[in-house]
Design a protein around this motif. Structure first.
Motif, PDB file in Angstrom:
ATOM      1  N   SER A  85       1.779   7.559   1.141  1.00 19.05           N
ATOM      2  CA  SER A  85       1.163   8.780   1.200  1.00 19.05           C
ATOM      3  C   SER A  85       0.798   9.131  -0.403  1.00 19.05           C
ATOM      4  O   SER A  85       1.333   8.606  -1.005  1.00 19.05           O
ATOM      5  N   GLU A  86      -0.265   9.959  -0.449  1.00 18.51           N
ATOM      6  CA  GLU A  86      -0.521  10.594  -1.603  1.00 18.51           C
ATOM      7  C   GLU A  86       0.380  11.271  -2.462  1.00 18.51           C
ATOM      8  O   GLU A  86       1.370  11.850  -1.925  1.00 18.51           O
ATOM      9  N   TRP A  87       0.384  11.447  -3.760  1.00 18.48           N
ATOM     10  CA  TRP A  87       1.260  12.120  -4.547  1.00 18.48           C
ATOM     11  C   TRP A  87       0.866  13.614  -3.989  1.00 18.48           C
ATOM     12  O   TRP A  87      -0.276  14.000  -3.808  1.00 18.48           O
ATOM     13  N   PRO A  88       1.825  14.660  -3.892  1.00  9.58           N
ATOM     14  CA  PRO A  88       1.394  16.111  -3.519  1.00  9.58           C
ATOM     15  C   PRO A  88       0.173  16.614  -4.803  1.00  9.58           C
ATOM     16  O   PRO A  88       0.168  16.061  -5.892  1.00  9.58           O
ATOM     17  N   LEU A  89      -0.459  17.636  -3.908  1.00  8.40           N
ATOM     18  CA  LEU A  89      -1.497  18.142  -4.730  1.00  8.40           C
ATOM     19  C   LEU A  89      -0.698  19.686  -5.423  1.00  8.40           C
ATOM     20  O   LEU A  89      -0.088  20.164  -4.870  1.00  8.40           O
ATOM     21  N   MET A  99       0.933  -1.369   0.057  1.00  8.60           N
ATOM     22  CA  MET A  99      -0.067   0.291  -0.036  1.00  8.60           C
ATOM     23  C   MET A  99       0.881   1.118  -0.026  1.00  8.60           C
ATOM     24  O   MET A  99       1.896   1.180   0.586  1.00  8.60           O
ATOM     25  N   THR A 100       0.450   2.328  -0.613  1.00 10.36           N
ATOM     26  CA  THR A 100       1.134   3.668  -0.661  1.00 10.36           C
ATOM     27  C   THR A 100       0.955   4.146   0.881  1.00 10.36           C
ATOM     28  O   THR A 100      -0.065   4.233   1.624  1.00 10.36           O
ATOM     29  N   THR A 115       7.356  17.807 -13.309  1.00  6.77           N
ATOM     30  CA  THR A 115       6.912  17.193 -14.686  1.00  6.77           C
ATOM     31  C   THR A 115       5.816  16.353 -14.944  1.00  6.77           C
ATOM     32  O   THR A 115       5.166  16.684 -16.203  1.00  6.77           O
ATOM     33  N   MET A 116       5.613  15.616 -13.888  1.00  2.81           N
ATOM     34  CA  MET A 116       4.239  15.008 -14.187  1.00  2.81           C
ATOM     35  C   MET A 116       3.284  15.576 -14.043  1.00  2.81           C
ATOM     36  O   MET A 116       2.155  15.429 -14.623  1.00  2.81           O
ATOM     37  N   SER A 167      -7.086  21.397 -10.154  1.00  2.00           N
ATOM     38  CA  SER A 167      -5.906  20.983  -9.390  1.00  2.00           C
ATOM     39  C   SER A 167      -5.721  19.480  -9.733  1.00  2.00           C
ATOM     40  O   SER A 167      -6.804  18.841 -10.135  1.00  2.00           O
ATOM     41  N   LEU A 168      -4.565  18.819  -9.357  1.00  2.93           N
ATOM     42  CA  LEU A 168      -4.369  17.380  -9.740  1.00  2.93           C
ATOM     43  C   LEU A 168      -3.082  17.001  -8.926  1.00  2.93           C
ATOM     44  O   LEU A 168      -2.578  17.863  -8.277  1.00  2.93           O
ATOM     45  N   HIS A 169      -3.134  15.628  -8.556  1.00  2.00           N
ATOM     46  CA  HIS A 169      -2.159  14.962  -7.720  1.00  2.00           C
ATOM     47  C   HIS A 169      -1.039  14.498  -8.791  1.00  2.00           C
ATOM     48  O   HIS A 169      -1.394  13.966  -9.935  1.00  2.00           O
ATOM     49  N   ALA A 174       3.369  13.215  -8.781  1.00  2.00           N
ATOM     50  CA  ALA A 174       4.947  12.930  -7.967  1.00  2.00           C
ATOM     51  C   ALA A 174       5.627  14.213  -8.095  1.00  2.00           C
ATOM     52  O   ALA A 174       6.316  14.425  -7.087  1.00  2.00           O
ATOM     53  N   ASP A 175       5.674  14.939  -9.326  1.00  2.00           N
ATOM     54  CA  ASP A 175       6.687  15.961  -9.315  1.00  2.00           C
ATOM     55  C   ASP A 175       6.101  16.848 -10.382  1.00  2.00           C
ATOM     56  O   ASP A 175       5.188  16.539 -11.137  1.00  2.00           O
TER      57      ASP A 175
END
Lengths: 314, 95
Positions: free
Chosen positions: B4-8, B1-2, B33-34, B26-28, B30-31
């Protein structure tokens, strides 16, 4: 303390009554927040699960054109889910929490997706009827009282009308084809008509939350009002296609200037809501599987981002 | 399981050259670029943009809506800041 609270509630209702939108950081009653989180996340879940019955047909679409269109439509549904999850997150819930609630069965999604898509004509019906019903539900939500939800819905509605038209075009093509193709269209209509009428939810008399939601201007029309609108819209369209809606009681009522129609099978409705529909287990199973099998991608992306950030800092 | 979530991330889009970037949602991710790639896929599927900004949501500082009345009060009673406050004789042109 209590008078302060009452005062805030009065001010809040006054803003709603004046059609002033509520924004994320504004004070709002807890029940308003909870209702919205429930409704918006349910809506988002429906978009997400809604991809499954159609995804099944991407590799089986009858032509490259149909395949591209369907792929694009399914991609839109993913986008709609994202807009809506983001709107719900502004109310203080998290994406992980919402997904966990969906996967555990605690949160609901639209029951319509618990019916199977047996033939290509079902792709026509899903677009024409199901998305048609969704649009009727969604257009008034563009003016719903919570700002982020309304803005998400504006975007959703803009994209949704292509969905309905492509569905109608599939039906039109089948109805203009060989007798066996037209029969396929009629069979799909027979299967989807009643479940689509159920999409508007229980009868007003059995929908205790409607009054409060109307008062908060989250909802703008009652379930029965929207269901009637839908029947009035769809019966002539079915006639145009040369198809018959599977309800012998459908009849134009001159006095009401609307179609009379039969009673939905509410036992079936509640049964599917409770999880006993034809595809409930399949749909949820597919969702959970995709989520679990994608876990390593989410983790790897985070690890990669962290590594790159460290490199950049060094 | 993860764990933590990807940042917002908040997404801003310039719909065409000459216009400013506007907040679209907005969206989630990882960085950054993504976040930009996801923003393209989520918010510009129908040519809605020619340029994208993303800002991690935690970096946005906002005024407090509870203080809005007092905070914006200084502008409230200064009608003379608007051109319509001034009477210009009808015979005067180009003003």
């Amino acid at each position: 303390m209590e008078t302060v609270e009452i005062n805030l509630e009065e001010q809040f209702q006054a803003r709603i009554d004046a059609d002033i939108r509520i924004e994320p950081k504004d004070w709002m009653p807890d029940a308003y927040r909870k209702t919205l989180i429930r409704q918006i996340s349910q809506h988002a879940h429906s978009e997400l699960v809604g991809m499954l019955p159609e995804g099944n047909w991407i590799t089986r679409a009858p032509s490259l054109k149909r395949k591209s269109i369907l792929l694009s439509k399914v991609q839109d549904e993913a986008g709609h889910g994202l807009y809506l999850y983001s709107a719900a997150e502004t109310l203080g819930t998290t994406r992980d929490q919402m997904l966990a609630d969906l996967h555990s069965g605690k949160a609901k999604y639209s029951s319509i997706f618990n019916y199977p898509t047996l033939s290509w004509a079902d792709m026509g019906c899903v677009g024409w009827l199901v998305d048609g019903a969704a649009i009727l539900n969604q257009v008034p939500l563009c003016r719903t009282s919570y700002g982020p939800y309304a803005r998400a819905m504006v975007r959703v509605c803009k994209e949704e009308s292509f969905h309905q038209r492509q569905g109608f075009e599939i039906m039109q093509t089948l109805c203009a084809g060989a007798p066996v193709q037209k029969e396929m269209a009629q069979e799909a209509l027979n299967r989807w008509w009643w479940p689509t009428l159920m999409m508007f939810g229980p009868k007003d008399a059995d929908s205790p939350n409607t009054a409060q939601s109307m008062n908060w201007r989250i909802k703008r029309f009652t379930n029965d009002e929207l269901r009637q609108k839908f029947v009035d819209m769809m019966v002539p369209q079915a006639e145009f296609l040369g198809l018959t809606v599977p309800d012998p009681t459908v009849k134009w009522n001159e006095e009401r200037q609307a179609y009379d129609f039969g009673e939905v099978n509410w036992e079936e409705f509640w049964n599917v809501v409770k999880g006993n529909g034809m595809c409930n287990q399949d749909r949820l199973g597919a969702r959970v599987k995709a989520h679990e099998e994608g876990a390593w991608v989410r983790e790897a992306a985070l690890a990669h981002a962290k590594k790159r950030a460290q490199k950049a800092a060094a | 399981m993860t764990q933590s979530e990807w940042p917002l991330w908040e997404v801003f889009i310039r719909s065409k050259q000459g216009l400013d970037h506007k907040h679209v949602g907005s969206l989630h991710a990882a960085d950054a670029t993504m976040a930009i790639q996801n923003a393209r896929d989520v918010y510009t599927r129908r040519m809605e943009g020619v340029s994208i900004w993303v800002v991690e949501s935690k970096h946005v500082h906002a005024s407090n809506p509870d203080d809005a009345e007092a905070f914006f009060d200084p502008a409230n009673d200064k009608v003379y800041r608007h051109p319509t406050f001034y009477d210009v004789p009808d015979s005067i042109k180009h003003m």
